[in-house]
Design a protein around this motif. Sequence first.
Motif, PDB file in Angstrom:
ATOM      1  N   ALA A   1       8.112 -17.485  -0.189  1.00 17.04           N
ATOM      2  CA  ALA A   1       7.714 -16.453   0.691  1.00 17.04           C
ATOM      3  C   ALA A   1       8.221 -15.138   0.580  1.00 17.04           C
ATOM      4  O   ALA A   1       7.427 -14.144   0.980  1.00 17.04           O
ATOM      5  N   MET A   2       9.427 -14.954   0.263  1.00 20.47           N
ATOM      6  CA  MET A   2      10.068 -13.708   0.112  1.00 20.47           C
ATOM      7  C   MET A   2      10.123 -12.809  -1.055  1.00 20.47           C
ATOM      8  O   MET A   2      10.222 -11.785  -1.116  1.00 20.47           O
ATOM      9  N   LEU A   3       9.994 -13.604  -2.208  1.00 15.23           N
ATOM     10  CA  LEU A   3      10.190 -12.999  -3.547  1.00 15.23           C
ATOM     11  C   LEU A   3       8.984 -13.029  -4.285  1.00 15.23           C
ATOM     12  O   LEU A   3       8.839 -12.568  -5.336  1.00 15.23           O
ATOM     13  N   ALA A   4       7.667 -13.649  -4.041  1.00 19.53           N
ATOM     14  CA  ALA A   4       6.588 -13.720  -4.578  1.00 19.53           C
ATOM     15  C   ALA A   4       5.977 -12.420  -4.917  1.00 19.53           C
ATOM     16  O   ALA A   4       5.945 -11.367  -3.913  1.00 19.53           O
ATOM     17  N   GLY A   5       5.283 -12.200  -5.865  1.00 12.24           N
ATOM     18  CA  GLY A   5       4.674 -10.792  -6.122  1.00 12.24           C
ATOM     19  C   GLY A   5       5.373  -9.847  -7.042  1.00 12.24           C
ATOM     20  O   GLY A   5       5.067  -8.691  -7.457  1.00 12.24           O
ATOM     21  N   GLY A   6       6.701 -10.009  -7.459  1.00 13.42           N
ATOM     22  CA  GLY A   6       7.546  -9.298  -8.123  1.00 13.42           C
ATOM     23  C   GLY A   6       8.012 -10.133  -9.275  1.00 13.42           C
ATOM     24  O   GLY A   6       7.650 -11.347  -9.664  1.00 13.42           O
ATOM     25  N   THR A   7       8.833  -9.165 -10.225  1.00 12.26           N
ATOM     26  CA  THR A   7       9.415  -9.701 -11.296  1.00 12.26           C
ATOM     27  C   THR A   7      10.457 -10.592 -11.167  1.00 12.26           C
ATOM     28  O   THR A   7      11.184 -10.469  -9.864  1.00 12.26           O
ATOM     29  N   LEU A   8      11.045 -11.163 -12.049  1.00 16.52           N
ATOM     30  CA  LEU A   8      12.486 -11.676 -11.926  1.00 16.52           C
ATOM     31  C   LEU A   8      13.477 -10.731 -11.261  1.00 16.52           C
ATOM     32  O   LEU A   8      14.335 -10.859 -10.761  1.00 16.52           O
ATOM     33  N   ALA A   9      13.496  -9.693 -12.230  1.00 16.10           N
ATOM     34  CA  ALA A   9      14.383  -8.480 -11.925  1.00 16.10           C
ATOM     35  C   ALA A   9      14.441  -8.023 -10.527  1.00 16.10           C
ATOM     36  O   ALA A   9      15.249  -7.807  -9.857  1.00 16.10           O
ATOM     37  N   GLU A  10      12.899  -7.912 -10.152  1.00 17.58           N
ATOM     38  CA  GLU A  10      12.673  -7.297  -8.910  1.00 17.58           C
ATOM     39  C   GLU A  10      13.266  -8.369  -7.804  1.00 17.58           C
ATOM     40  O   GLU A  10      13.723  -7.939  -6.707  1.00 17.58           O
ATOM     41  N   ALA A  11      12.895  -9.710  -8.013  1.00 19.21           N
ATOM     42  CA  ALA A  11      13.089 -10.568  -7.079  1.00 19.21           C
ATOM     43  C   ALA A  11      14.656 -10.882  -7.041  1.00 19.21           C
ATOM     44  O   ALA A  11      15.164 -10.878  -5.730  1.00 19.21           O
ATOM     45  N   ARG A  12      15.459 -10.619  -7.937  1.00 17.05           N
ATOM     46  CA  ARG A  12      17.031 -10.475  -8.081  1.00 17.05           C
ATOM     47  C   ARG A  12      17.576  -9.471  -7.010  1.00 17.05           C
ATOM     48  O   ARG A  12      18.330  -9.741  -6.220  1.00 17.05           O
ATOM     49  N   ASN A  13      16.977  -8.261  -7.232  1.00 19.18           N
ATOM     50  CA  ASN A  13      17.524  -7.083  -6.473  1.00 19.18           C
ATOM     51  C   ASN A  13      17.138  -7.285  -4.727  1.00 19.18           C
ATOM     52  O   ASN A  13      17.773  -6.963  -4.202  1.00 19.18           O
TER      53      ASN A  13
END
Length: 347
Positions: free
Chosen positions: A188-200
């Motif tokens: 829900a919160m992290l989809a739509g970004g890359t792993l690096a973006e999700a981590r940040n």
Amino acid sequence: MTTPPIAELSDRARDVFRTAVESYLDSGLPVGSRTLSKISGLNLSPASIRNVMQDLEEMGLLAAPHTSAGRMPTDHGLRLFVDGMMQAMEPSVEERATIESRAGEAGSVEEALSNTTAALSGLSACAGMVMVPKREPVLRQFSFVPLSDGKALAVLVGDDGSIENRVVDILPGMTPSALAEAGNYMTAMLAGGTLAEARNRLAQQISDERAELDATARALVERGIAVWTEDGDNRPVLIVRGQARLLDEAAAEDLDRVRQLLDELEGKQEIARLLERARDGDAARIFIGAENELFALSGSSVIAKPVRAMDGRVVGVVGVIGPTRLNYARVVPMVDFTAATVARLLA
């Protein structure tokens, strides 16, 4: 031994040396003075050619594998030929079309890279290879599947349909509902970004105390992100194709060398380190025989070219591995063209 400069060779010695090397690269066999007198336009007698070849042997440029055999170029001789005498042959229209068509086949990026590498291998009669950074997919879905007490399978699904799995450590006794909570939150919160973006994004959520998770689920989410980013940072994509092409007719006379080479090709981390040495500079780098430690025992050559993005950044390396007698004049431009094709593929 230091390779002598071309300027130290007389015109006669230069002509005999070039003809001997070209004959060897064409046939893979040592060449004798009588053979050279018949196949070339040297206009020299076998005795004169023999004397010149003896001088070239004393200079370390030619060697006789057996007492009664002809002569073949040494690694130093091949280096002199490649650096100062070789006339490159541009890939034909058909060869270019083959490489481009394989790169353009439908599928994932890794499949396209594999197809392109296979095309390079087939055209060069060498083992083809490409190394690029691990591409981070845009995330679509996360989930955690319990495996055993203390272990779970973290599943990542990318927007391109790719699926990757990693085994992660979890607290003993963690319930399936807690695993589901962590997976749903990440989706829900992290989809739509890359792993690096999700981590940040996750770090910011936790810092602001806006992550609606208990401590156990929060630790699992952090671990789920970390296991991919740590692995991706340290695991470039290295594709090697066409090892079987190294088993040609000439190789039948030197099976020990070929076995050694095939064993060396299994060590992909070592190959990756070798390819890293080709990242600097614009031109293809050629490692001949003992010039590189990895393939010194098998007497093999490596031609590698950095792949550059539109902004000049090096985004990968393309190359081939083959016997030292490979056709450098034909293969070097082919590696150049493949590197340019891969650059467009990664754009």
